[in-house]
Design a protein around this motif. Structure first.
Motif, PDB file in Angstrom:
ATOM      1  N   PRO A 348      27.231  38.089  38.365  1.00  0.00           N
ATOM      2  CA  PRO A 348      28.417  38.756  37.807  1.00  0.00           C
ATOM      3  C   PRO A 348      29.204  39.482  38.908  1.00  0.00           C
ATOM      4  O   PRO A 348      28.611  40.100  39.790  1.00  0.00           O
ATOM      5  CB  PRO A 348      27.831  39.741  36.805  1.00  0.00           C
ATOM      6  N   VAL A 349      30.524  39.398  38.837  1.00  0.00           N
ATOM      7  CA  VAL A 349      31.397  39.945  39.885  1.00  0.00           C
ATOM      8  C   VAL A 349      32.272  41.047  39.319  1.00  0.00           C
ATOM      9  O   VAL A 349      32.817  40.925  38.209  1.00  0.00           O
ATOM     10  CB  VAL A 349      32.290  38.839  40.488  1.00  0.00           C
ATOM     11  N   ILE A 350      32.397  42.121  40.087  1.00  0.00           N
ATOM     12  CA  ILE A 350      33.430  43.126  39.836  1.00  0.00           C
ATOM     13  C   ILE A 350      34.469  42.930  40.931  1.00  0.00           C
ATOM     14  O   ILE A 350      34.178  43.095  42.116  1.00  0.00           O
ATOM     15  CB  ILE A 350      32.858  44.542  39.838  1.00  0.00           C
ATOM     16  N   LEU A 351      35.661  42.520  40.537  1.00  0.00           N
ATOM     17  CA  LEU A 351      36.699  42.117  41.476  1.00  0.00           C
ATOM     18  C   LEU A 351      37.676  43.254  41.735  1.00  0.00           C
ATOM     19  O   LEU A 351      38.229  43.832  40.797  1.00  0.00           O
ATOM     20  CB  LEU A 351      37.460  40.909  40.919  1.00  0.00           C
ATOM     21  N   LEU A 352      37.900  43.540  43.015  1.00  0.00           N
ATOM     22  CA  LEU A 352      38.912  44.503  43.443  1.00  0.00           C
ATOM     23  C   LEU A 352      40.088  43.701  43.986  1.00  0.00           C
ATOM     24  O   LEU A 352      39.934  42.961  44.971  1.00  0.00           O
ATOM     25  CB  LEU A 352      38.365  45.429  44.543  1.00  0.00           C
ATOM     26  N   ALA A 353      41.256  43.818  43.339  1.00  0.00           N
ATOM     27  CA  ALA A 353      42.373  42.943  43.700  1.00  0.00           C
ATOM     28  C   ALA A 353      43.713  43.646  43.523  1.00  0.00           C
ATOM     29  O   ALA A 353      43.860  44.557  42.720  1.00  0.00           O
ATOM     30  CB  ALA A 353      42.332  41.668  42.856  1.00  0.00           C
ATOM     31  N   GLY A 354      44.697  43.170  44.278  1.00  0.00           N
ATOM     32  CA  GLY A 354      46.060  43.694  44.210  1.00  0.00           C
ATOM     33  C   GLY A 354      46.631  43.927  45.596  1.00  0.00           C
ATOM     34  O   GLY A 354      45.925  43.857  46.591  1.00  0.00           O
TER      35      GLY A 354
END
Length: 450
Positions: A348-354
């Motif tokens: 499972p991934v927690i994605l930090l994006a922007g």
């Protein structure tokens, strides 16, 4: 360095400083040119310009006065980041003044041949792999270009015993005249930097410049799984070495029965490769091809691939905190790079994006968000990221001010066994000077958790 006089007594304008401009100005001064440097940053805040003035170089700071073009310059050396619609550049082209980037200057003075690497994604990893393979094979490589070391500075120190392995952006390649690598690699071509180039066609044309001066004496290593790259190859005069992860290519680099192959020769078993991610097989194949063409033995290639785990800011493993693994993929400045990063993980991934908003949407990410359990957004594109996260059914979506605040928030929503991944899918310039700065802040924030 070659002792050349092609710049001697010529009036040359170096437009824009940063590392490449400073190095180019000092080198041209040494080669006997009458150099003027023009940089937008005020002189009082510009230590680089101050240092050049101390060397006796004319310096104009604070603005780009268009009347400078009336001073009879014979060449302009442009910082790659300055677009061609800049009034100074557009005016110079209208007057017929040649505009080059310092890569061309590096080529003019270099005693060493070049291996040039370009493409949308994978450039840095491929460049580093080629360098490491040549080094392990005792070929005396030097590394240069968009990867962080100024090409003309490296070329100044290089001898005929060296090979310069250089990462090249589309910005740099637009400003070449005679540059001709003995081996060129074109990793892939996707939509990128359209805010600079205007159209995908212009972007591809800039990338294609890497092979425009090649002859049958040189090689172009090209991705055979993409029509866009094959189209570039069809217009090249170089010897074509294709690579593919999808089909067997007896004339190139490919995968067969679990082996990396080069022209029907088994080089290494895939299971022994240390670098994670299926997308990295493309980078590995192209780097292996360049190494083999350079005379590197298989055992040297194997030793590199058994130990090389990646480059800084490109799917870089940072550390593990309470069973959560943190990865820094700050160099993922476009959607495809983030797709590749997400595909590399089963956990499972927690994605930090922007990040910087270039006007595009992020719908292409949608099929790859199935394994994302939470999304932490930041920067100009946060609302767009949130929209696509909701479409993907991600229940936890949190907006924060910046990367520093994103890390503890990601940890708060994570569990043992999760991957916390910074892979922004955007450039950094809305909040950070470079993607490296963004990645370093991420790493620092991760270590604060400990």
């Amino acid at each position: 360095m070659k002792q050349i006089n092609s710049f001697s007594h010529k009036k040359i304008l170096v437009l824009g400083l940063a590392k490449s401009g400073v190095t180019a100005a000092a080198l041209l001064h040494k080669l006997g040119a009458f150099v003027t440097v023009n940089d937008k940053k005020p002189f009082s805040e510009n230590p680089e310009a101050q240092g050049l003035l101390e060397q006796g170089i004319k310096v104009i700071c604070g603005e780009h006065p268009i009347e400078l073009l009336d001073e009879g310059f014979e060449i302009i050396v442009k910082n790659p980041g300055i677009p061609y619609n800049n009034p100074m550049i557009a005016g110079a082209i209208e007057k017929g003044i040649p505009v080059i980037t310092e890569v061309e200057l590096a080529y003019e003075i270099s005693e060493a041949p070049f291996i040039g690497i370009t493409g949308t994604n994978g450039k840095t990893t491929t460049t580093t792999l080629v360098y490491e393979m040549l080094k392990e094979g005792q070929k005396h490589p030097l590394i240069a270009g968009n990867i962080g070391t100024v090409a003309s500075g490296v070329a100044e120190e290089a001898t005929s015993e060296n090979t310069i392995v250089i990462e090249l952006s589309s910005f740099q390649l637009m400003g070449i005249v005679d540059f001709n690598p003995k081996i060129a690699i074109l990793t892939n071509l996707y939509d990128a930097h359209l805010d600079y180039h205007g159209t995908k066609q212009e972007y591809i044309a800039a990338k294609a410049n890497i092979t425009k001066n090649q002859t049958e004496l040189e090689y172009l290593i090209v991705n055979a799984d993409q029509e866009e790259t094959l189209a570039v190859a069809r217009h090249s005069k170089a010897g074509i070495i294709p690579f593919s992860t999808k089909k067997e290519l007896p004339e190139g680099a490919y995968i067969s029965d679990g082996w990396l192959m080069f022209k029907r020769e088994k080089v290494m078993e895939i299971e022994n490769i240390a670098l994670p991610g299926n997308h990295n097989l493309e980078n590995i194949l192209s780097a292996m091809a360049a190494a083999k063409l350079s005379g590197v033995e298989n055992r040297a290639i194997q030793r590199v691939l058994e130990t090389f785990t990646g480059v800084r800011h490109r799917l870089q493993y940072v550390t593990e905190v309470d069973g959560r693994k943190f990865y820094n993929d700050s160099k993922a400045t476009n959607i495809l790079a983030t797709i590749n990063a997400l595909a590399a993980f089963e956990a499972p991934v927690i994605l930090l994006a922007g990040g910087l908003d270039r006007g595009n949407e992020f719908d292409e990410l949608l099929p790859y968000l199935k394994n994302v359990k939470a999304m932490i957004t930041f920067g100009q594109t946060a609302p767009k990221m949130e929209r696509i996260g909701k479409l993907a059914g991600i229940k936890t979506i949190v907006r924060v001010d910046n990367v520093d605040k994103a890390v503890p928030e990601a940890y708060r929503y994570s569990e043992t066994g999760d991957v916390i991944l910074l892979s922004p899918a955007c450039a950094s310039w809305d909040q950070y000077k470079t993607f490296e700065v963004r990645g370093d802040i991420f790493i620092e924030a991760v270590h604060k958790l400990k």
